[in-house]
Design a protein around this motif. Sequence first.
Motif, PDB file in Angstrom:
ATOM      1  N   ALA A  28     -11.137  43.022  38.797  1.00 59.06           N
ATOM      2  CA  ALA A  28     -10.907  43.330  37.382  1.00 59.06           C
ATOM      3  C   ALA A  28     -12.047  42.843  36.491  1.00 59.06           C
ATOM      4  O   ALA A  28     -12.083  43.155  35.308  1.00 59.06           O
ATOM      5  CB  ALA A  28      -9.589  42.708  36.924  1.00 59.06           C
ATOM      6  N   GLY A  29     -12.981  42.056  37.063  1.00 61.11           N
ATOM      7  CA  GLY A  29     -14.129  41.615  36.296  1.00 61.11           C
ATOM      8  C   GLY A  29     -14.021  40.213  35.723  1.00 61.11           C
ATOM      9  O   GLY A  29     -14.914  39.759  35.021  1.00 61.11           O
ATOM     10  N   HIS A  30     -12.929  39.497  36.033  1.00 60.55           N
ATOM     11  CA  HIS A  30     -12.806  38.116  35.564  1.00 60.55           C
ATOM     12  C   HIS A  30     -13.607  37.213  36.491  1.00 60.55           C
ATOM     13  O   HIS A  30     -13.633  37.411  37.701  1.00 60.55           O
ATOM     14  CB  HIS A  30     -11.345  37.667  35.559  1.00 60.55           C
ATOM     15  N   VAL A  31     -14.257  36.197  35.920  1.00 60.90           N
ATOM     16  CA  VAL A  31     -15.015  35.229  36.714  1.00 60.90           C
ATOM     17  C   VAL A  31     -14.333  33.877  36.544  1.00 60.90           C
ATOM     18  O   VAL A  31     -13.997  33.469  35.433  1.00 60.90           O
ATOM     19  CB  VAL A  31     -16.488  35.158  36.266  1.00 60.90           C
ATOM     20  N   TYR A  32     -14.121  33.211  37.692  1.00 57.46           N
ATOM     21  CA  TYR A  32     -13.404  31.943  37.715  1.00 57.46           C
ATOM     22  C   TYR A  32     -14.302  30.829  38.219  1.00 57.46           C
ATOM     23  O   TYR A  32     -15.214  31.056  39.014  1.00 57.46           O
ATOM     24  CB  TYR A  32     -12.191  32.036  38.658  1.00 57.46           C
ATOM     25  N   SER A  33     -14.001  29.620  37.787  1.00 59.61           N
ATOM     26  CA  SER A  33     -14.658  28.429  38.323  1.00 59.61           C
ATOM     27  C   SER A  33     -14.191  28.243  39.756  1.00 59.61           C
ATOM     28  O   SER A  33     -13.090  28.660  40.134  1.00 59.61           O
ATOM     29  CB  SER A  33     -14.246  27.207  37.486  1.00 59.61           C
ATOM     30  N   SER A  34     -15.014  27.594  40.582  1.00 55.90           N
ATOM     31  CA  SER A  34     -14.581  27.302  41.947  1.00 55.90           C
ATOM     32  C   SER A  34     -13.593  26.141  41.959  1.00 55.90           C
ATOM     33  O   SER A  34     -12.928  25.904  42.959  1.00 55.90           O
ATOM     34  CB  SER A  34     -15.790  26.977  42.828  1.00 55.90           C
ATOM     35  N   GLU A  35     -13.473  25.426  40.834  1.00 56.16           N
ATOM     36  CA  GLU A  35     -12.523  24.325  40.726  1.00 56.16           C
ATOM     37  C   GLU A  35     -11.311  24.799  39.927  1.00 56.16           C
ATOM     38  O   GLU A  35     -11.438  25.547  38.968  1.00 56.16           O
ATOM     39  CB  GLU A  35     -13.172  23.128  40.044  1.00 56.16           C
ATOM     40  N   ARG A  36     -10.139  24.344  40.345  1.00 52.75           N
ATOM     41  CA  ARG A  36      -8.900  24.731  39.676  1.00 52.75           C
ATOM     42  C   ARG A  36      -8.512  23.697  38.623  1.00 52.75           C
ATOM     43  O   ARG A  36      -9.008  22.584  38.622  1.00 52.75           O
ATOM     44  CB  ARG A  36      -7.789  24.897  40.711  1.00 52.75           C
ATOM     45  N   ASP A  37      -7.587  24.103  37.737  1.00 53.08           N
ATOM     46  CA  ASP A  37      -7.127  23.170  36.716  1.00 53.08           C
ATOM     47  C   ASP A  37      -6.147  22.169  37.330  1.00 53.08           C
ATOM     48  O   ASP A  37      -5.880  22.197  38.532  1.00 53.08           O
ATOM     49  CB  ASP A  37      -6.510  23.918  35.518  1.00 53.08           C
ATOM     50  N   GLY A  38      -5.601  21.289  36.528  1.00 47.34           N
ATOM     51  CA  GLY A  38      -4.689  20.250  36.998  1.00 47.34           C
ATOM     52  C   GLY A  38      -3.425  20.780  37.629  1.00 47.34           C
ATOM     53  O   GLY A  38      -2.758  20.065  38.377  1.00 47.34           O
ATOM     54  N   ARG A  39      -3.088  22.029  37.366  1.00 44.50           N
ATOM     55  CA  ARG A  39      -1.884  22.629  37.944  1.00 44.50           C
ATOM     56  C   ARG A  39      -2.198  23.533  39.126  1.00 44.50           C
ATOM     57  O   ARG A  39      -1.335  24.258  39.599  1.00 44.50           O
ATOM     58  CB  ARG A  39      -1.137  23.421  36.869  1.00 44.50           C
ATOM     59  N   GLY A  40      -3.464  23.516  39.569  1.00 40.00           N
ATOM     60  CA  GLY A  40      -3.841  24.322  40.724  1.00 40.00           C
ATOM     61  C   GLY A  40      -4.103  25.785  40.415  1.00 40.00           C
ATOM     62  O   GLY A  40      -4.204  26.610  41.312  1.00 40.00           O
ATOM     63  N   ARG A  41      -4.230  26.112  39.133  1.00 37.89           N
ATOM     64  CA  ARG A  41      -4.463  27.509  38.741  1.00 37.89           C
ATOM     65  C   ARG A  41      -5.956  27.783  38.599  1.00 37.89           C
ATOM     66  O   ARG A  41      -6.735  26.886  38.296  1.00 37.89           O
ATOM     67  CB  ARG A  41      -3.758  27.807  37.423  1.00 37.89           C
ATOM     68  N   LEU A  42      -6.319  29.044  38.784  1.00 34.27           N
ATOM     69  CA  LEU A  42      -7.705  29.470  38.581  1.00 34.27           C
ATOM     70  C   LEU A  42      -8.083  29.298  37.113  1.00 34.27           C
ATOM     71  O   LEU A  42      -7.258  29.491  36.228  1.00 34.27           O
ATOM     72  CB  LEU A  42      -7.870  30.933  38.986  1.00 34.27           C
ATOM     73  N   VAL A  43      -9.343  28.942  36.869  1.00 34.10           N
ATOM     74  CA  VAL A  43      -9.836  28.733  35.510  1.00 34.10           C
ATOM     75  C   VAL A  43     -10.868  29.818  35.202  1.00 34.10           C
ATOM     76  O   VAL A  43     -11.912  29.889  35.840  1.00 34.10           O
ATOM     77  CB  VAL A  43     -10.497  27.336  35.377  1.00 34.10           C
ATOM     78  N   VAL A  44     -10.547  30.689  34.231  1.00 30.92           N
ATOM     79  CA  VAL A  44     -11.468  31.765  33.844  1.00 30.92           C
ATOM     80  C   VAL A  44     -12.630  31.153  33.074  1.00 30.92           C
ATOM     81  O   VAL A  44     -12.437  30.390  32.127  1.00 30.92           O
ATOM     82  CB  VAL A  44     -10.750  32.824  32.975  1.00 30.92           C
ATOM     83  N   TRP A  48     -17.563  39.519  34.423  1.00 19.62           N
ATOM     84  CA  TRP A  48     -18.666  40.025  35.235  1.00 19.62           C
ATOM     85  C   TRP A  48     -19.206  41.292  34.606  1.00 19.62           C
ATOM     86  O   TRP A  48     -18.465  42.232  34.344  1.00 19.62           O
ATOM     87  CB  TRP A  48     -18.187  40.298  36.655  1.00 19.62           C
ATOM     88  N   ASP A  49     -20.501  41.316  34.322  1.00 20.12           N
ATOM     89  CA  ASP A  49     -21.159  42.512  33.797  1.00 20.12           C
ATOM     90  C   ASP A  49     -21.748  43.252  34.990  1.00 20.12           C
ATOM     91  O   ASP A  49     -22.767  42.841  35.547  1.00 20.12           O
ATOM     92  CB  ASP A  49     -22.244  42.109  32.797  1.00 20.12           C
ATOM     93  N   ALA A  50     -21.081  44.330  35.401  1.00 18.12           N
ATOM     94  CA  ALA A  50     -21.512  45.074  36.588  1.00 18.12           C
ATOM     95  C   ALA A  50     -22.884  45.713  36.394  1.00 18.12           C
ATOM     96  O   ALA A  50     -23.649  45.833  37.343  1.00 18.12           O
ATOM     97  CB  ALA A  50     -20.478  46.138  36.939  1.00 18.12           C
ATOM     98  N   ALA A  51     -23.208  46.113  35.164  1.00 22.98           N
ATOM     99  CA  ALA A  51     -24.496  46.762  34.910  1.00 22.98           C
ATOM    100  C   ALA A  51     -25.660  45.806  35.171  1.00 22.98           C
ATOM    101  O   ALA A  51     -26.635  46.159  35.828  1.00 22.98           O
ATOM    102  CB  ALA A  51     -24.548  47.291  33.484  1.00 22.98           C
ATOM    103  N   SER A  52     -25.546  44.591  34.665  1.00 26.84           N
ATOM    104  CA  SER A  52     -26.635  43.618  34.852  1.00 26.84           C
ATOM    105  C   SER A  52     -26.397  42.694  36.039  1.00 26.84           C
ATOM    106  O   SER A  52     -27.251  41.878  36.351  1.00 26.84           O
ATOM    107  CB  SER A  52     -26.818  42.783  33.581  1.00 26.84           C
ATOM    108  N   LYS A  53     -25.220  42.859  36.662  1.00 27.98           N
ATOM    109  CA  LYS A  53     -24.834  42.012  37.798  1.00 27.98           C
ATOM    110  C   LYS A  53     -24.989  40.536  37.452  1.00 27.98           C
ATOM    111  O   LYS A  53     -25.635  39.767  38.154  1.00 27.98           O
ATOM    112  CB  LYS A  53     -25.639  42.370  39.043  1.00 27.98           C
TER     113      LYS A  53
END
Length: 87
Positions: A28-44, A48-53
């Motif tokens: 969907a184009g969302h970029v997440y940190s490799s580290e999760r928040d305190g509740r174990g959820r992904l952090v946006v 992602w800009d597909a044109a410029s990669k």
Amino acid sequence: SVEEDADEEEPELTGFVQDGELCLRCAAGHVYSSERDGRGRLVVIGTWDAASKALVPLPPPPSEPSPPGGSSGLPAPQPRLPAPAPA
């Protein structure tokens, strides 16, 4: 239950390195940190800009609520005292 877990299903992620940091992106184009928040959820952290990669970072969240005078960095104006009643 298994049905409840389906509601929390995470997107399929692709890892990539940006400025020496591991990041994760979904279709969907969302970029997440490799580290999760305190509740174990992904952090946006951006999109992602597909044109410029390239990662387009989100603006940083405000560290503190804005002072009543705005975010100019100046101290908030002091409240004015009511004028004394005429004698």
